[in-house]
Scaffold this active site. Structure first.
Site: not given
Lengths: 486, 479
Positions: A73, A148, A172
């Site tokens: 990420k 996210s 997330s």
């Protein structure tokens, strides 16, 4: 069969038997990325070409993970490769150091295929708030992958990476894992070092695995846990081997099902699949009881107050002075601050900074921040009471399946409801795991959330593994990459 | 002149840099100076993703300061974020302490003209220093130097117990000496390692209510503080007497014009939005740790003073000067230990050494030579190896290029001539050259003897033993 279709434990098996080489693995993924990235848009920065080069010099003697690829990420600092947080603010930012989790992966010879898209600064639940691109859900390209960590989840679900690291502040990791039909684990707060994770809300943030199956989840968790002197909130306890919990047995385990998470606001089909999964646990010999967690109704409010408060302070460093975006339009210092931040941050980030600044302001602090902290304490106590009776809890991960791109991004309040089932876990600092438990009538995956006692990831892995081995979701359901309505 | 119908009320916030080797939240050196941005790392530069780790020594030093100023030490304490934007503050918040400081409710005693007075302390807390802006040095902009960012500080907050600039001066000097004695800060004011925010107000004598205060920030010289307070008190009284009101505001003291100026307008009233630092754990302090630190505290100045008076028979005045600085006091004790002549060491420190420091505008902690070397110097005088006039030259050498005094006099050929034959030779030579002086002496002019001795000293470049010269001249003249 293509190599990219394998899980990591399957890849390791083949590497150990010398049936394949790391270079072949990287080439397979690079080809897959080449093919799927144009429609998924999961990557902010691709490093698959570099990965092929690195794979040529891998030392398999040193670690059995050497030459295994991964996706990261884009809010974890990687020396020499851009770390953007999917924000214009950090569009060209290259960190001078590696995050602790990245160091750990490097030490094992694990090779990154690239940095994955996310909601800007991890604020959002659909990855639509990325400043760069909108990532698509591989199960239906007109829907969101969740967020996210949507880039991480979509990349794993579309097999452009075999596994990925995500971060979870209010859901997330778990929510995008649920929406993409894969496995996501948010570890107990303090289990994984946050050093090098660009902070959103310091007292909630945790890094965790996003994987195709539970076994890979246990393996990746093993790789990233451990005390870190650089993170004062990292716990100093002996390291565990989570693969020992890959046991197909839940006999006698006591499961609590908090009714608050199966009531209003939860989609009927989601409810149905989660209840079916609970029946499966009963059949396997677990003892299931309905229970109550009243205070969970306040969780969203508590979460948005505390998380925004911390974010408003954490994001102050993006001021256009030392690194990151600086406005061209300034005449004095105040202009630099004001214009750099106005131009560099997206609307959602600004919304949360304003909210956080407000709740910390003198005259409002007691009514919001302080009160939220009190409720946080109560929530922790209420969870502790439940865990006196139950080994773990089951709830849906997300109130709904993946929705159409653009349908919620203009309505922040509706977007915030996506975190309904997940935020309590962050507020209390508990471990939470999402595993797929079926698909709805349109074939979109549904996830259930297992919530455990602090630092009892073992029970979650054991329960998830038992269910997974029984139901075999992965064997029966594959992403279709279909276009809208198709 | 301050009018006697007004009372002056002053409270101080003193910031002192702690002399730990490393910064408060990372392992960068705290050392002063260095090329800009060379004593920093991703943490003190606030790169994204970095986290602070509290330096345990900082807590220890702050507790030391708290115990030495009679504070209560908190069992539970925490760090808080103080949020504001400024280019010298890379995180956009300073990690400080808000409502749970490490030390509370202490006091420092000062000796005023009217006897001892206790100045109460509200609290002592730990925090990080900011970086430095270099203005206008390179064209029109400002450059940020983060070497100082993250250097540990303690902030010592007093009650508004001070009533004059003199009391402030005494209080600051006392505080400085305490911090030096317990070795938590080097208190170098020119380097900014001790600086004060001064809050001043005035009220009519007998008034219960405090007047509105103004604050002067970051003052780092005793002299400016005294001048600034005197100016500000007069200004406030003038405003009030003219029927005006005092604005609560931050002022800047301008050394050149000798005036205070308003720094920012009221609209900019800061809201620091303090909240608990989530990146750090709460600080738990055990009774055991406090006791261990208490036991490790060194002998404090008062106790040393007692000892100087009783053990070394020094006058109180001399003792007071010696203990005013830990460095002087240590120099005294070290040299005395070496030469066993406290009176002589004390005299050297009080007169010649102080004089040289004043000329050089240096602080005692800048004395370059060791206590041992001073002790050696006194021994050389006591043994008659050098005269006291040579000794002064040796002292100058010690300041310029410190090394063993023995080595200095060897190198320079300054060893005193005490050989009877050699002295006699010089005496004969001088007498032969000055028949008039002999005549004067015989005529009863005793001054002539002094002249002859002086000539002999000149001849030997000051190296002749003066007592022997005197004796031998007398013998010859009285023959």
């Amino acid at each position: 069969m293509e190599l990219y279709e394998l899980t990591v434990h399957e890849l390791i098996e083949k590497l150990d038997k010398k049936e394949i080489t790391p270079e072949e693995i990287m080439k397979s993924y690079s080809k897959r990325i080449e093919e799927k990235e144009p429609e998924i848009a999961a990557f902010v920065t691709r490093t698959d070409k570099e990965a092929i080069e690195s794979a040529k010099n891998v030392n398999r003697e040193k670690s059995k993970f050497a030459g295994i690829p991964i996706g990261i990420k884009d809010n974890m600092c990687t020396k020499g490769v851009k770390t953007t947080c999917s924000s214009k603010m950090l569009e060209n930012f290259i960190s001078p150091y590696d995050a602790t989790v990245i160091e750990k992966l490097n030490d094992e010879g694990i090779i990154s295929l690239g940095k994955l898209n996310m909601d800007e600064f991890a604020m959002g639940a659909s990855t639509e708030y990325s400043a760069f691109k909108i990532t698509k859900n591989p199960w239906n390209l007109s829907t969101v992958p969740g967020g996210s960590s949507g880039g991480s989840a979509a990349a794993v679900a579309s097999q452009m990476v075999p596994w990925a690291l995500g971060s979870d502040t209010g859901g997330s990791i778990r929510q995008p894992a649920a929406l993409c039909g894969i496995v996501g684990l948010k570890p107990t707060y303090g289990l994984v070092s946050r050093y090098g994770l660009v902070a959103f809300a310091s007292s909630f943030d945790q890094i965790g695995p996003i994987t195709q199956d539970v076994e890979d989840c246990a393996i990746l968790l093993n790789l990233i846990t451990g005390h870190d002197e650089k993170d004062s909130t990292s716990i100093n306890t002996p390291k565990k081997d989570y693969t020992k919990s890959l046991v197909k047995d839940v006999k006698g385990l006591k499961i609590g099902v908090p009714k608050e998470f199966l009531g209003e606001g939860i989609n009927e089909e989601v409810k149905e699949k989660v209840l079916e999964a609970i029946e499966e646990y009963k059949r396997k010999g677990a003892i299931v009881e309905e229970c109550s967690l009243d205070i969970a109704n306040e969780a969203l409010a508590v979460y948005y107050i505390i998380a925004c408060a911390e974010a408003s302070s954490n994001l102050g460093r993006f001021d256009g002075i030392r690194y990151g975006y600086r406005t061209k339009n300034f005449e004095n210092l105040k202009d630099i601050y004001k214009n750099s931040r106005s131009e560099g941050f997206g609307a959602e980030v600004k919304r949360r900074i304003i909210l956080g600044t407000y709740v910390l302001s003198s005259g409002y602090y007691d009514a919001y921040y302080k009160k939220a902290q009190k409720v946080r304490t109560i929530l922790k106590q209420e969870f502790a009471k439940l865990f006196e009776k139950y080994d773990f809890l089951i709830t849906p991960t997300s109130p709904s399946v993946a929705y159409e791109i653009g349908t919620k991004s203009t309505n922040p309040l509706e977007m915030y409801l996506a975190d309904l089932c997940t935020v309590s876990v962050n507020i209390a600092g508990l471990p939470g795991m999402s595993i797929p438990c079926g698909v709805d009538k349109n074939g979109m995956p549904i996830g259930m959330q297992l919530i455990g006692k602090p630092f009892d990831e073992e029970t979650l892995i054991r329960a998830a593994y038992t269910y997974e081995q029984e139901v075999k979701f992965r064997e029966n359901h594959k992403p279709t990459f279909r276009k809208a309505g198709a | 002149m301050i009018r006697d119908d007004y009372e002056v009320v002053i409270g101080l916030e003193v910031h002192s840099e702690l002399s730990t080797k490393t910064k408060i939240f990372c392992s960068c050196p705290t050392e002063f100076g260095g090329e800009p941005n060379t004593h920093c790392c991703p943490i003190c530069m606030a790169m994204p993703g970095t986290l602070p780790v509290l330096n345990k020594k900082v807590v220890e030093y702050a507790i030391k300061a708290g115990l030495a100023t009679n504070c209560t030490i908190a069992k539970n304490s925490k760090n808080d974020r103080k949020n504001y934007f400024y280019p010298d503050l890379p995180k956009s918040y300073q990690i400080s302490q808000f409502d749970m400081p490490l030390c509370t409710n202490g006091y420092v005693e000062i000796d005023t003209a009217n006897g001892p007075k206790k100045i109460r302390l509200v609290r002592i807390h730990i925090e990080e220093d900011a970086g430095k802006l270099n203005h206008d040095e390179y064209g029109s902009g400002s450059l940020v130097d983060l070497n100082r960012a993250g250097v540990p500080l303690i902030e010592i907050v007093s009650q508004p117990d001070l009533r004059s600039a003199e009391e402030v001066d005494l209080y600051l000097k006392k505080l400085k000496s305490i911090l030096e004695y317990i070795e938590v800060s080097d208190c170098k004011m020119q380097q900014g390692s001790l600086r004060a925010d001064v809050n001043v107000s005035v009220r009519k004598k007998g008034d219960e209510k405090l007047g509105t205060r103004t604050e002067m920030k970051n003052m780092n010289s005793f002299r400016s503080i005294t001048r600034a307070i005197e100016y500000e008190v007069e200004r406030q009284i003038e405003v009030l007497e003219a029927g005006g009101t005092i604005e609560q505001e931050t002022l800047r003291w301008d050394e050149v014009s000798g005036k205070t100026f308003s720094m920012r307008d009221k609209e900019d009233a800061q809201d620091y939005r303090y909240f608990p630092e989530p990146d750090l754990a709460v600080i738990n302090i055990s009774e055991e740790m406090i006791e261990d630190i208490r036991k490790s505290l060194p002998e404090m100045p008062e106790s040393r003073k007692e000892r100087y008076i009783t053990e070394f028979k020094l006058p109180e005045y001399d003792s007071n000067i010696l203990i005013s600085s830990k460095y002087l006091s240590d120099l005294f004790e070290g040299a005395t230990k070496k030469c066993n002549n406290p009176k002589a060491v004390s005299n050297w420190i009080m007169t010649d050494i102080t004089k040289i420091l004043n000329e050089k505008e240096q602080e005692p902690n800048e004395i370059p030579f060791t206590a041992e070397q001073l002790g050696e110097l006194v021994i050389l005088i006591d043994k008659g190896t050098i005269s006291s006039s040579i000794a002064k030259k040796v002292l100058d050498e010690l300041f310029e290029n410190p090394r063993s005094p023995e080595q200095i006099i060897k190198e320079k050929g300054w060893i005193q001539i005490s050989d009877e034959g050699a002295i006699k030779e010089v005496v004969q030579k001088i007498l032969e050259a000055n028949p008039n002086s002999i005549a004067d002496y015989k005529a009863g002019k005793d001054r002539a003897l002094g002249y002859l001795v002086g000539q002999a000293m000149k001849e030997t470049k000051g190296k002749a033993n003066p007592q022997m010269l005197n004796k031998m001249f007398l013998e010859e003249l009285n023959k």
